[in-house]
Design an enzyme around this catalytic site. Structure first.
Site, PDB file in Angstrom:
ATOM      1  N   HIS A 120       0.847  -1.197   0.000  1.00 35.25           N
ATOM      2  CA  HIS A 120       0.000   0.000   0.000  1.00 35.25           C
ATOM      3  C   HIS A 120       0.881   1.245   0.000  1.00 35.25           C
ATOM      4  O   HIS A 120       1.726   1.427   0.875  1.00 35.25           O
ATOM      5  CB  HIS A 120      -0.939  -0.008   1.208  1.00 35.25           C
ATOM      6  N   GLU A 172      -0.009  -4.771  11.042  1.00 33.35           N
ATOM      7  CA  GLU A 172      -0.414  -3.368  10.845  1.00 33.35           C
ATOM      8  C   GLU A 172       0.385  -2.548  11.843  1.00 33.35           C
ATOM      9  O   GLU A 172       0.153  -2.620  13.048  1.00 33.35           O
ATOM     10  CB  GLU A 172      -1.914  -3.190  11.105  1.00 33.35           C
ATOM     11  N   HIS A 200       2.104  -3.735   6.909  1.00 36.01           N
ATOM     12  CA  HIS A 200       1.131  -2.694   6.538  1.00 36.01           C
ATOM     13  C   HIS A 200       1.049  -1.661   7.659  1.00 36.01           C
ATOM     14  O   HIS A 200       1.761  -1.723   8.647  1.00 36.01           O
ATOM     15  CB  HIS A 200      -0.250  -3.328   6.282  1.00 36.01           C
ATOM     16  N   GLU A 217       1.500   3.587   3.077  1.00 42.76           N
ATOM     17  CA  GLU A 217       1.881   2.968   4.346  1.00 42.76           C
ATOM     18  C   GLU A 217       3.400   2.848   4.425  1.00 42.76           C
ATOM     19  O   GLU A 217       3.975   1.761   4.345  1.00 42.76           O
ATOM     20  CB  GLU A 217       1.165   1.610   4.459  1.00 42.76           C
TER      21      GLU A 217
HETATM   22  O1  0X9 Z   1      -7.202  -3.795   4.019  1.00 42.20           O
HETATM   23  C1  0X9 Z   1      -6.036  -4.227   3.970  1.00 42.20           C
HETATM   24  O2  0X9 Z   1      -5.505  -4.609   2.951  1.00 42.20           O
HETATM   25  C2  0X9 Z   1      -5.227  -4.292   5.257  1.00 42.20           C
HETATM   26  N1  0X9 Z   1      -5.378  -3.087   6.025  1.00 42.20           N
HETATM   27  S1  0X9 Z   1      -4.734  -1.724   5.488  1.00 42.20           S
HETATM   28  O3  0X9 Z   1      -5.149  -0.641   6.351  1.00 42.20           O
HETATM   29  N2  0X9 Z   1      -3.179  -1.804   5.625  1.00 42.20           N
HETATM   30  O4  0X9 Z   1      -5.112  -1.530   4.144  1.00 42.20           O
HETATM   31  C3  0X9 Z   1      -5.774  -5.389   6.134  1.00 42.20           C
HETATM   32  C4  0X9 Z   1      -5.645  -6.733   5.550  1.00 42.20           C
HETATM   33  C5  0X9 Z   1      -6.022  -7.731   6.581  1.00 42.20           C
HETATM   34  N3  0X9 Z   1      -6.992  -8.629   6.106  1.00 42.20           N
HETATM   35  C6  0X9 Z   1      -8.299  -8.530   6.431  1.00 42.20           C
HETATM   36  N4  0X9 Z   1      -8.729  -7.658   7.248  1.00 42.20           N
HETATM   37  N5  0X9 Z   1      -9.133  -9.416   5.909  1.00 42.20           N
HETATM   38 ZN    ZN Z   2      -2.082  -1.846   3.959  1.00 42.41          ZN
END
Ligand code: 0X9
Ligand code: ZN
Ligand code: CA
Ligand code: CA
Length: 538
Positions: free
Chosen positions: A105, A313, A240, A108
């Site tokens: 991302h 995260e 992330h 990030e």
């Molecule tokens: O949404 C994402 O890709 C991740 N969070 S972010 O804020 N870095 O974009 C989280 C991915 C974790 N997986 C799930 N929550 N299913």
């Molecule tokens: Zn992310």
């Protein structure tokens, strides 16, 4: 409610940037896109050019253990820089492998900093710390620093943040730019939750799985780590931001142990996740507990290869200023080193019995393809009921014959997985065989071939119907080790296990060979196999 890592918002349509992108394609990214810089207060973060030169500098300072390479090019043509760290770095040794990656991302940036710190910890620590020296000497570590270089550069272009998450690939037939790389991987791609089919959305999944050059580059790299049928990478983390979470698979479903996960894997993923969270102070959860996603790196790594994969995260907030880098990265040092150590056999976290059973020279729950060859001699005669790695349907003839539940997960080797029109339709007729990839046995005594099986047959069976497990030496000689035979009686399907010593082959490279035969008069025979292992003596 806890801080939510992503705030839904729409990406701004592509506009004047188009000219710049075209120019970039013609002239090359660094010149055309200018010398991108972080805003004031963030200059401690690494730009794309700084990531590339930091990795190069480490390679130059530690040529024996660090090698920089590129996974391929981003949409706009930037190299996706990676590094291998290990002793004898130029040689592919038979050592457990670990993947750390950051920067899927674009906004990030802390994840990129952690990937760079991991490189520094392992290389700077090599000469000074026994623990790190051991890790580097006995593992092969892969680091992808910035999987989305175009997005990251765009995010800081003009010296201010653009809150840009996706890559910089235009979506054909739309005015919008960018695919969320963490929705573009090909495992259960396209599912629901916080995953969008709208090209304008920040979680846009792309036109197809792997429609982005960046996700394809990572995919192709992972495929290149399959050697002799076995994925060498055992554990992985995606870095992330934000929310201070440690997450294990899956993200695509709320179910803890769905059909494409084994109970043992779930327990180990959770135990290792909690252990890492205890050291970095983050919250340990199954990914879907945050929200449902599909097409993530983490789900792909586990779903496709059974790599024990996590998402970290980092940071409490998005865009932490550079004063946070040192503390937010260093609190992850123990978790990163712990995971590298665990890569030897992640399941051993479940205790001594599991270590003895599942950390030997070979362990296959048959849930994913791991390099077996059907009919290796080309002499099989089966007309129906050839072995395949399948989720079996139940059959019944004077009682259950083929059982639908397998001991681990949902798959095993089955003589014809389908039920067919009758129990006799898909049973074994003739001979079918399958052979494992090469297995290097340790020199230690007490290793055993172990497997679970079903041998079910009708009253018309004889001792000519059988399942034979043989050990094949590297010169091709095959020695029957375990022979299970039929008899003239109705025998229903029951899962049993069997084991026999392979001490005679200690220190050698062998293959396991299974043959199932319905010989003599044609009888009703069903064979199923699961959980093939070489167990340890100590
Ligand atoms: O949404 C994402 O890709 C991740 N969070 S972010 O804020 N870095 O974009 C989280 C991915 C974790 N997986 C799930 N929550 N299913
Ligand atoms: Zn992310
Ligand atoms: Ca090595
Ligand atoms: Ca299985």
């Amino acid at each position: 409610m806890r801080h939510m890592p992503i705030i839904p918002r729409l990406a701004s349509p592509r506009g004047a940037a188009t000219a710049l992108v075209l120019a970039a394609l013609l002239i090359g990214p660094s010149t055309a896109l200018g010398a991108d810089e972080f805003p004031a207060g963030f200059s401690g973060y690494h730009t794309y050019a700084e990531v590339a030169s930091a990795a190069k500098a480490v390679e130059t300072a530690h040529p024996a253990i660090a090698k920089r390479f590129s996974l391929g090019k981003s949409y706009q043509g930037r190299e996706i820089w990676a590094m291998k760290i290990s002793d004898n770095v130029g040689t592919d040794e038979a050592e457990p492998e670990i993947l750390y990656e950051g920067g899927h991302h674009a906004d990030e940036h802390m994840g990129v900093e952690l990937a760079l710190r991991v490189m520094r910890w392992l290389t700077d620590g090599y000469g000074t710390t026994t623990r790190i020296r051991n890790i580097v000497n006995t593992r092969e570590i892969w680091i992808i620093f910035l999987a989305n270089p175009d997005g990251a550069e765009h995010d800081i272009s003009g010296g201010k943040f653009h809150h840009w998450r996706k890559n910089r690939q235009p979506t054909p037939g739309t005015p919008y730019t960018g695919t969320d790389l963490n929705r573009n991987y090909g495992y259960r791609w396209g599912g629901g939750g916080r995953t969008s089919s709208n090209p304008q959305a920040i979680t846009y999944r792309g036109t197809n799985a792997f429609s982005t050059p960046e996700a394809r580059a990572v995919r192709d790299f992972l495929a290149s780590r399959v050697i002799g049928g076995r994925q060498q990478i055992r554990v992985a983390v995606s870095f992330h931001e934000s929310g201070r979470l440690v997450m294990w698979p899956y993200g695509y479903t709320y179910t803890d142990i769905p059909i494409d996960m084994t109970r043992a894997d779930h327990l180990a993923l959770k135990a290792i996740g909690k252990k890492m969270a205890a050291s970095n102070g983050y919250r340990p959860i199954q990914a879907s507990s945050l929200y449902i996603t599909s097409g993530t790196t983490r789900d792909f790594l586990y779903g496709m290869y059974r790599i024990y994969s996590y998402t970290f995260e980092l940071s409490v907030t998005d865009y932490p200023d550079d004063s946070r880098i040192a503390s937010e990265t260093s609190r992850n040092k123990e978790a990163v080193l712990y995971l590298a150590e665990r890569a030897w056999c992640p399941l051993s976290v479940l205790g001594e019995q599991v270590r003895l059973a599942r950390c030997g020279a070979f362990d296959d729950d048959l849930e994913v393809f791991r390099g077996w060859t059907y009919d290796p001699d080309g002499t099989d005669t089966a007309t129906t009921g050839k072995f395949s790695r399948a989720n079996p349907a139940a059959t019944s003839s004077s009682g259950p014959k083929q059982l639908t539940d397998v001991p681990s997960g949902s798959r095993g080797f089955v003589t014809g997985g389908g039920a067919g029109s009758s129990a006799n339709a898909n049973d074994l007729d003739g001979r079918t065989s399958v052979r494992s990839p090469a297995i290097r046995l340790s020199t230690a005594p007490g290793q055993r071939l172990f497997f679970r099986y079903v041998l079910a047959h009708g009253a018309n069976s004889t001792s000519a119907d059988r399942l034979v497990a043989s050990i094949e030496s590297s010169n091709g000689t095959r020695t029957p080790l375990i022979t299970l035979t039929g008899k003239p009686a109705d025998v229903d399907g029951v899962w049993r296990s069997v084991a026999a010593s392979v001490d005679a082959w200690a220190g050698q490279t062998i293959r396991i060979h299974f043959a199932a035969v319905d010989a003599g008069s044609n009888s009703l025979v069903e064979v199923e196999i699961d959980d093939v292992r070489i167990t340890r003596g100590s």
